[in-house]
Write a protein that holds these residues in place. Structure first.
Motif, PDB file in Angstrom:
ATOM      1  N   ALA A  78      33.851  58.000 100.714  1.00 48.12           N
ATOM      2  CA  ALA A  78      33.173  59.148 100.107  1.00 48.12           C
ATOM      3  C   ALA A  78      33.249  59.126  98.583  1.00 48.12           C
ATOM      4  O   ALA A  78      32.316  59.536  97.901  1.00 48.12           O
ATOM      5  CB  ALA A  78      33.754  60.448 100.658  1.00 48.12           C
ATOM      6  N   THR A  79      34.349  58.624  98.034  1.00 51.86           N
ATOM      7  CA  THR A  79      34.523  58.614  96.576  1.00 51.86           C
ATOM      8  C   THR A  79      33.595  57.627  95.872  1.00 51.86           C
ATOM      9  O   THR A  79      33.415  57.718  94.661  1.00 51.86           O
ATOM     10  CB  THR A  79      35.974  58.271  96.208  1.00 51.86           C
ATOM     11  OG1 THR A  79      36.320  57.024  96.810  1.00 51.86           O
ATOM     12  CG2 THR A  79      36.918  59.357  96.678  1.00 51.86           C
ATOM     13  N   GLU A  80      32.990  56.692  96.605  1.00 59.08           N
ATOM     14  CA  GLU A  80      32.117  55.679  95.997  1.00 59.08           C
ATOM     15  C   GLU A  80      30.631  55.937  96.227  1.00 59.08           C
ATOM     16  O   GLU A  80      29.792  55.233  95.668  1.00 59.08           O
ATOM     17  CB  GLU A  80      32.495  54.298  96.524  1.00 59.08           C
ATOM     18  CG  GLU A  80      33.880  53.857  96.096  1.00 59.08           C
ATOM     19  CD  GLU A  80      34.229  52.475  96.636  1.00 59.08           C
ATOM     20  OE1 GLU A  80      33.316  51.730  97.050  1.00 59.08           O
ATOM     21  OE2 GLU A  80      35.432  52.145  96.640  1.00 59.08           O
ATOM     22  N   ARG A  82      28.615  58.475  95.317  1.00 58.92           N
ATOM     23  CA  ARG A  82      27.860  58.957  94.154  1.00 58.92           C
ATOM     24  C   ARG A  82      27.474  57.809  93.224  1.00 58.92           C
ATOM     25  O   ARG A  82      26.332  57.706  92.795  1.00 58.92           O
ATOM     26  CB  ARG A  82      28.667  60.003  93.391  1.00 58.92           C
ATOM     27  CG  ARG A  82      27.926  60.572  92.199  1.00 58.92           C
ATOM     28  CD  ARG A  82      28.698  61.662  91.503  1.00 58.92           C
ATOM     29  NE  ARG A  82      27.927  62.231  90.413  1.00 58.92           N
ATOM     30  CZ  ARG A  82      28.197  63.363  89.827  1.00 58.92           C
ATOM     31  NH1 ARG A  82      29.234  64.066  90.213  1.00 58.92           N
ATOM     32  NH2 ARG A  82      27.454  63.813  88.841  1.00 58.92           N
ATOM     33  N   GLY A 102      30.005  67.195  90.920  1.00 55.35           N
ATOM     34  CA  GLY A 102      29.515  67.066  92.283  1.00 55.35           C
ATOM     35  C   GLY A 102      28.020  66.984  92.466  1.00 55.35           C
ATOM     36  O   GLY A 102      27.551  66.847  93.589  1.00 55.35           O
ATOM     37  N   VAL A 118      29.535  66.668  96.981  1.00 55.29           N
ATOM     38  CA  VAL A 118      30.807  67.295  97.352  1.00 55.29           C
ATOM     39  C   VAL A 118      30.603  68.248  98.528  1.00 55.29           C
ATOM     40  O   VAL A 118      29.513  68.756  98.750  1.00 55.29           O
ATOM     41  CB  VAL A 118      31.467  68.045  96.174  1.00 55.29           C
ATOM     42  CG1 VAL A 118      31.855  67.080  95.067  1.00 55.29           C
ATOM     43  CG2 VAL A 118      30.555  69.134  95.639  1.00 55.29           C
ATOM     44  N   GLU A 123      35.462  68.528  97.487  1.00 57.48           N
ATOM     45  CA  GLU A 123      35.966  67.163  97.646  1.00 57.48           C
ATOM     46  C   GLU A 123      34.772  66.242  97.867  1.00 57.48           C
ATOM     47  O   GLU A 123      33.726  66.688  98.345  1.00 57.48           O
ATOM     48  CB  GLU A 123      36.878  67.092  98.882  1.00 57.48           C
ATOM     49  CG  GLU A 123      38.075  68.007  98.829  1.00 57.48           C
ATOM     50  CD  GLU A 123      38.753  68.136 100.184  1.00 57.48           C
ATOM     51  OE1 GLU A 123      38.086  67.928 101.233  1.00 57.48           O
ATOM     52  OE2 GLU A 123      39.944  68.445 100.195  1.00 57.48           O
ATOM     53  N   PRO A 124      34.902  64.944  97.547  1.00 60.49           N
ATOM     54  CA  PRO A 124      33.800  64.024  97.827  1.00 60.49           C
ATOM     55  C   PRO A 124      33.386  64.101  99.299  1.00 60.49           C
ATOM     56  O   PRO A 124      34.226  64.081 100.192  1.00 60.49           O
ATOM     57  CB  PRO A 124      34.382  62.656  97.486  1.00 60.49           C
ATOM     58  CG  PRO A 124      35.443  62.950  96.479  1.00 60.49           C
ATOM     59  CD  PRO A 124      36.029  64.275  96.901  1.00 60.49           C
ATOM     60  N   SER A 125      32.093  64.230  99.541  1.00 59.88           N
ATOM     61  CA  SER A 125      31.577  64.420 100.892  1.00 59.88           C
ATOM     62  C   SER A 125      31.183  63.094 101.535  1.00 59.88           C
ATOM     63  O   SER A 125      30.619  62.225 100.873  1.00 59.88           O
ATOM     64  CB  SER A 125      30.354  65.336 100.853  1.00 59.88           C
ATOM     65  OG  SER A 125      29.783  65.462 102.133  1.00 59.88           O
ATOM     66  N   GLU A 126      31.439  62.967 102.824  1.00 62.62           N
ATOM     67  CA  GLU A 126      30.994  61.796 103.572  1.00 62.62           C
ATOM     68  C   GLU A 126      29.536  61.934 103.977  1.00 62.62           C
ATOM     69  O   GLU A 126      28.921  60.960 104.392  1.00 62.62           O
ATOM     70  CB  GLU A 126      31.889  61.588 104.785  1.00 62.62           C
ATOM     71  CG  GLU A 126      33.317  61.322 104.368  1.00 62.62           C
ATOM     72  CD  GLU A 126      34.109  60.576 105.411  1.00 62.62           C
ATOM     73  OE1 GLU A 126      33.547  60.201 106.455  1.00 62.62           O
ATOM     74  OE2 GLU A 126      35.290  60.373 105.156  1.00 62.62           O
TER      75      GLU A 126
END
Length: 139
Positions: A78-80, A82, A102, A118, A123-126
């Protein structure tokens, strides 16, 4: 199809413009069991990063009723997502207009795209989502 009108003159004398964009159905999946009005459209003029796919239904709606079109990237954490999404859109000729925590806004010709990365907990969203809109009709 989208109906647009101008409010800068007498209401009944303004021209009404009807614009219709043809969009392909979302990728993958059997659609035979879906209700006839199921939302399976994908945004115009953009390809997701490698390993990402469009989800079958809206992720919800914005406060003004626009579809939040979800996608998922199973091959990316999820963090990658974006960064991969941003690089992919820039390579396709979109330009980044502005953004914040976000989210990011993009533009290409008469299209505008807002991408949210997000979840409700910031939080970073999947399963990020995008909202597509039209803007600034040319002559």
């Amino acid at each position: 199809m989208q109906l647009a009108y101008r409010l800068d003159g007498p209401a009944y004398s303004d021209a009404v413009i009807v614009v219709q964009y043809s969009r392909p159905f979302a990728q993958g999946g059997d659609t035979s069991d879906l209700p006839p009005l199921a939302y399976l459209r994908i945004p115009t003029g953009l390809e997701l990063p490698d390993g990402c796919v469009w989800r079958d239904a809206p992720a919800g709606f914005t406060s003004d009723g626009a579809y939040k079109i979800a996608f998922a990237c199973e091959v990316l954490p999820a963090t990658e997502i974006r960064g991969a999404f941003h690089r992919s859109l820039l390579a396709q000729g979109w330009r980044a207009e502005n953004g914040g925590f976000g989210f990011m806004n993009y533009a290409k010709d008469d299209l505008r795209l807002v991408a949210n990365f997000v979840n409700e907990k910031a939080e970073p969203s999947e399963t990020p989502w995008v909202v597509e809109s039209l803007c600034c009709f040319g002559p």
